[in-house]
Design a protein around this motif. Structure first.
Motif, PDB file in Angstrom:
ATOM      1  N   GLY A 225       0.818  -1.207   0.000  1.00  0.00           N
ATOM      2  CA  GLY A 225       0.000   0.000   0.000  1.00  0.00           C
ATOM      3  C   GLY A 225       0.850   1.254   0.000  1.00  0.00           C
ATOM      4  O   GLY A 225       0.581   2.207  -0.736  1.00  0.00           O
TER       5      GLY A 225
ATOM      6  N   ILE B 214       2.344   2.771  -3.169  1.00  0.00           N
ATOM      7  CA  ILE B 214       1.480   3.651  -3.939  1.00  0.00           C
ATOM      8  C   ILE B 214       1.167   4.927  -3.155  1.00  0.00           C
ATOM      9  O   ILE B 214       1.394   6.030  -3.615  1.00  0.00           O
ATOM     10  CB  ILE B 214       0.168   2.929  -4.305  1.00  0.00           C
ATOM     11  CG1 ILE B 214       0.491   1.760  -5.233  1.00  0.00           C
ATOM     12  CG2 ILE B 214      -0.818   3.878  -4.946  1.00  0.00           C
ATOM     13  CD1 ILE B 214      -0.650   0.792  -5.417  1.00  0.00           C
ATOM     14  N   PHE B 215       0.669   4.736  -1.965  1.00  0.00           N
ATOM     15  CA  PHE B 215       0.140   5.868  -1.196  1.00  0.00           C
ATOM     16  C   PHE B 215       1.217   6.846  -0.762  1.00  0.00           C
ATOM     17  O   PHE B 215       0.964   8.048  -0.670  1.00  0.00           O
ATOM     18  CB  PHE B 215      -0.598   5.334   0.037  1.00  0.00           C
ATOM     19  CG  PHE B 215      -1.336   6.381   0.813  1.00  0.00           C
ATOM     20  CD1 PHE B 215      -2.592   6.802   0.405  1.00  0.00           C
ATOM     21  CD2 PHE B 215      -0.778   6.944   1.952  1.00  0.00           C
ATOM     22  CE1 PHE B 215      -3.284   7.762   1.131  1.00  0.00           C
ATOM     23  CE2 PHE B 215      -1.464   7.911   2.673  1.00  0.00           C
ATOM     24  CZ  PHE B 215      -2.718   8.319   2.264  1.00  0.00           C
TER      25      PHE B 215
ATOM     26  N   PRO C 255      -1.468  11.635  -1.702  1.00  0.00           N
ATOM     27  CA  PRO C 255      -2.665  11.851  -0.886  1.00  0.00           C
ATOM     28  C   PRO C 255      -3.379  13.154  -1.239  1.00  0.00           C
ATOM     29  O   PRO C 255      -4.614  13.230  -1.157  1.00  0.00           O
ATOM     30  CB  PRO C 255      -2.120  11.907   0.545  1.00  0.00           C
ATOM     31  CG  PRO C 255      -0.801  11.216   0.494  1.00  0.00           C
ATOM     32  CD  PRO C 255      -0.249  11.489  -0.869  1.00  0.00           C
TER      33      PRO C 255
ATOM     34  N   ARG D 168      -7.140  13.636  -2.365  1.00  0.00           N
ATOM     35  CA  ARG D 168      -7.998  14.594  -1.655  1.00  0.00           C
ATOM     36  C   ARG D 168      -8.732  15.486  -2.639  1.00  0.00           C
ATOM     37  O   ARG D 168      -9.945  15.684  -2.522  1.00  0.00           O
ATOM     38  CB  ARG D 168      -7.136  15.451  -0.724  1.00  0.00           C
ATOM     39  CG  ARG D 168      -7.885  16.564  -0.040  1.00  0.00           C
ATOM     40  CD  ARG D 168      -6.939  17.684   0.392  1.00  0.00           C
ATOM     41  NE  ARG D 168      -6.369  18.365  -0.772  1.00  0.00           N
ATOM     42  CZ  ARG D 168      -5.333  19.200  -0.721  1.00  0.00           C
ATOM     43  NH1 ARG D 168      -4.725  19.436   0.426  1.00  0.00           N
ATOM     44  NH2 ARG D 168      -4.899  19.779  -1.810  1.00  0.00           N
TER      45      ARG D 168
ATOM     46  N   VAL E 192      -6.051   3.141  -9.394  1.00  0.00           N
ATOM     47  CA  VAL E 192      -6.665   4.017  -8.397  1.00  0.00           C
ATOM     48  C   VAL E 192      -7.484   5.112  -9.076  1.00  0.00           C
ATOM     49  O   VAL E 192      -8.488   5.571  -8.549  1.00  0.00           O
ATOM     50  CB  VAL E 192      -5.561   4.632  -7.498  1.00  0.00           C
ATOM     51  CG1 VAL E 192      -6.099   5.738  -6.624  1.00  0.00           C
ATOM     52  CG2 VAL E 192      -4.909   3.537  -6.660  1.00  0.00           C
TER      53      VAL E 192
ATOM     54  N   GLU F 224     -13.138   2.347  -7.803  1.00  0.00           N
ATOM     55  CA  GLU F 224     -13.568   1.794  -6.511  1.00  0.00           C
ATOM     56  C   GLU F 224     -12.358   1.664  -5.584  1.00  0.00           C
ATOM     57  O   GLU F 224     -12.417   2.018  -4.405  1.00  0.00           O
ATOM     58  CB  GLU F 224     -14.233   0.430  -6.711  1.00  0.00           C
ATOM     59  CG  GLU F 224     -14.884  -0.086  -5.436  1.00  0.00           C
ATOM     60  CD  GLU F 224     -15.305  -1.547  -5.545  1.00  0.00           C
ATOM     61  OE1 GLU F 224     -15.294  -2.083  -6.664  1.00  0.00           O
ATOM     62  OE2 GLU F 224     -15.615  -2.136  -4.494  1.00  0.00           O
ATOM     63  N   SER F 225     -11.273   1.186  -6.153  1.00  0.00           N
ATOM     64  CA  SER F 225     -10.035   1.111  -5.380  1.00  0.00           C
ATOM     65  C   SER F 225      -9.619   2.487  -4.876  1.00  0.00           C
ATOM     66  O   SER F 225      -9.214   2.653  -3.719  1.00  0.00           O
ATOM     67  CB  SER F 225      -8.936   0.506  -6.262  1.00  0.00           C
ATOM     68  OG  SER F 225      -7.658   0.820  -5.771  1.00  0.00           O
TER      69      SER F 225
ATOM     70  N   ASP G 192     -11.723   3.589  -2.005  1.00  0.00           N
ATOM     71  CA  ASP G 192     -11.252   2.922  -0.789  1.00  0.00           C
ATOM     72  C   ASP G 192     -10.003   3.602  -0.242  1.00  0.00           C
ATOM     73  O   ASP G 192      -9.855   3.798   0.959  1.00  0.00           O
ATOM     74  CB  ASP G 192     -10.934   1.445  -1.075  1.00  0.00           C
ATOM     75  CG  ASP G 192     -12.159   0.552  -0.945  1.00  0.00           C
ATOM     76  OD1 ASP G 192     -13.273   1.091  -0.787  1.00  0.00           O
ATOM     77  OD2 ASP G 192     -12.000  -0.676  -1.003  1.00  0.00           O
ATOM     78  N   LEU G 193      -9.107   3.961  -1.158  1.00  0.00           N
ATOM     79  CA  LEU G 193      -7.892   4.642  -0.722  1.00  0.00           C
ATOM     80  C   LEU G 193      -8.227   6.019  -0.157  1.00  0.00           C
ATOM     81  O   LEU G 193      -7.554   6.523   0.736  1.00  0.00           O
ATOM     82  CB  LEU G 193      -6.911   4.765  -1.891  1.00  0.00           C
ATOM     83  CG  LEU G 193      -5.449   5.016  -1.533  1.00  0.00           C
ATOM     84  CD1 LEU G 193      -4.919   3.977  -0.567  1.00  0.00           C
ATOM     85  CD2 LEU G 193      -4.595   5.050  -2.794  1.00  0.00           C
TER      86      LEU G 193
ATOM     87  N   GLU H  81     -10.553   6.648   1.770  1.00  0.00           N
ATOM     88  CA  GLU H  81     -10.830   6.489   3.202  1.00  0.00           C
ATOM     89  C   GLU H  81      -9.534   6.598   4.018  1.00  0.00           C
ATOM     90  O   GLU H  81      -9.527   7.136   5.130  1.00  0.00           O
ATOM     91  CB  GLU H  81     -11.530   5.150   3.459  1.00  0.00           C
ATOM     92  CG  GLU H  81     -11.862   4.863   4.900  1.00  0.00           C
ATOM     93  CD  GLU H  81     -12.812   5.889   5.509  1.00  0.00           C
ATOM     94  OE1 GLU H  81     -12.742   6.072   6.731  1.00  0.00           O
ATOM     95  OE2 GLU H  81     -13.604   6.522   4.773  1.00  0.00           O
ATOM     96  N   VAL H  82      -8.440   6.123   3.441  1.00  0.00           N
ATOM     97  CA  VAL H  82      -7.144   6.277   4.109  1.00  0.00           C
ATOM     98  C   VAL H  82      -6.758   7.759   4.171  1.00  0.00           C
ATOM     99  O   VAL H  82      -6.256   8.239   5.194  1.00  0.00           O
ATOM    100  CB  VAL H  82      -6.044   5.467   3.386  1.00  0.00           C
ATOM    101  CG1 VAL H  82      -4.708   5.616   4.091  1.00  0.00           C
ATOM    102  CG2 VAL H  82      -6.429   3.996   3.294  1.00  0.00           C
TER     103      VAL H  82
END
Lengths: 230, 230
Positions: free
Chosen positions: B13, B16-17, B23, B27, B63, B80-81, B84-85, B87-88
């Motif tokens: 994770g 990527i993140f 991020p 956002r 993503v 969709e992925s 979900d990300l 939410e992180v």
DNA sequence: CGGTATCCCCCGCGATACTG
DNA sequence: CAGTATCGCGGGGGATACCG
């Protein structure tokens, strides 16, 4: 990494969280590691100087607390802020489990790391008295990283990379990929046994009770991880 | 950023993140931005080439999805992925709001970014018919970035950085820091008015109804953000 | 065991310019 | 508006050696 010059809370959070290795250090702490060398074991590719640097900056950021008992070894703990940040790590891990599987490369399946994880999660409370030795063989990896022995004695679990000289009670033979995929819940013991891609042989009790003592990745069962945050 | 050579879902994770800016791009998409230049507005310090690069790698990672209608401008969406990300990202933002406040520096309080955020969150549904102009003055910042005008007309909100030549219905005068702190919920209009660190003058109806049309940061009220994820 | 110190490379990223 | 191309540097971080 320099900052973003944004007051946005995401930006300020990312200035800390998005440093390289930072989520993995926090993961280690959530899994119970406290000592410098434990972090190194969990992140063998990270250089010690960088680890030292990160621990300092996380301490500076109020995420980590260092406790040096006199005479004792230094230990690192998550602060309340760090435990909150741990929840972000959990979310990221759950995301990775669900969405990043296809990005796994051959290089990611490091059996040493896998064994380090498995060791930490084994539940030996139901084990017979006396010594129990469980071996893992990964024929797909180079000879010097192929074999591991978990030696359980008096409730302690040791991970050996050299044959410890004891009788083996249970032996796993499979690829590092299959074992890791089982670990993460992408497949099951049952399936891989049926496929003949996994062999488990030895003590029947131990083999039959595998669901009792073999615990999966904390990301497969994240509630346990969350408990450690509170 | 190179990978971690770990199968651990957190590591995958993070590959990527934890890329720089990632991020913040997510956002932006959660806040409704779809176009390249919208992302630039939300991240003015990011170079266009790097933005382009990130969008590509996020698309590659599954993503983000790029949609090029023929003739139309390209638009980017979270998959969709990606949601979900998101939410992180929300979690990280909430963490930042709670724990990273002390790391805010003078440099972070960019009024342009603040106005861009405020503009996007204003609720004009209760506004009187006809044009409404709201000005913001930040005497603490250099003259060329000091003044902003929100021009509301027929349900549209425009952000101007030059005096648009219309009568001003409501005028805010305060520092960029106070305004941003209100925006994030660290303080309130009421407190700052009482402190004389904020002045709001003009139309009494507009001023009295401020709680109806002024919406705070999505991280101050994250449920609204979550709705956009589903 | 628990870190520091050093060296150096490489490439991520910022800046700027340019194009359709 | 929606990007691409190019260039140059800074420092992040990998590797290794070393120390208390």
């Amino acid at each position: 990494m320099k900052g973003y010059s944004q007051f946005c809370p995401v930006a300020k959070g990312a200035e800390i969280f998005n440093e390289r290795w930072t989520p993995l250090i926090i993961r280690e702490m959530m899994c119970g590691s406290k000592r410098f060398n434990e972090f190194k074991h969990g992140n063998p590719m990270m250089s010690p100087s960088l680890l030292s640097q990160r621990l300092k900056s996380l301490e500076q950021a109020g995420v980590v607390e260092k406790k040096c008992g006199k005479g004792e070894s230094a230990e690192y703990f998550l602060t309340e802020s760090g435990r909150d940040l741990g929840e972000v790590v959990v979310r990221l891990g759950l995301w990775g489990l669900k969405w990043a599987r296809s990005r796994l490369t051959r290089d990611d399946y490091d059996p040493q790391l896998l064994m380090w994880d498995i060791r930490r999660r084994i539940d030996v409370s139901g084990f017979p008295a006396g010594r129990v030795v469980i071996s893992f063989m990964f024929p797909d990896v180079p000879a010097n990283r192929r074999a591991y022995w978990l030696v359980v004695d008096r409730g302690e679990v040791d991970l050996c990379v050299k044959y410890p000289g004891f009788d083996i009670d249970l032996e796993f033979i499979t690829t590092s990929k299959v074992m890791a995929d089982i670990w993460m819940g992408y497949t099951t013991f049952r399936k891989e046994l049926r496929n003949k891609t996994l062999s488990v042989s030895g003590d029947r009790e131990l083999k039959g009770g595998i669901d009792d003592w073999f615990n999966y990745s904390v990301f497969y069962d994240p509630e346990e991880l969350r408990k450690s945050l509170s």
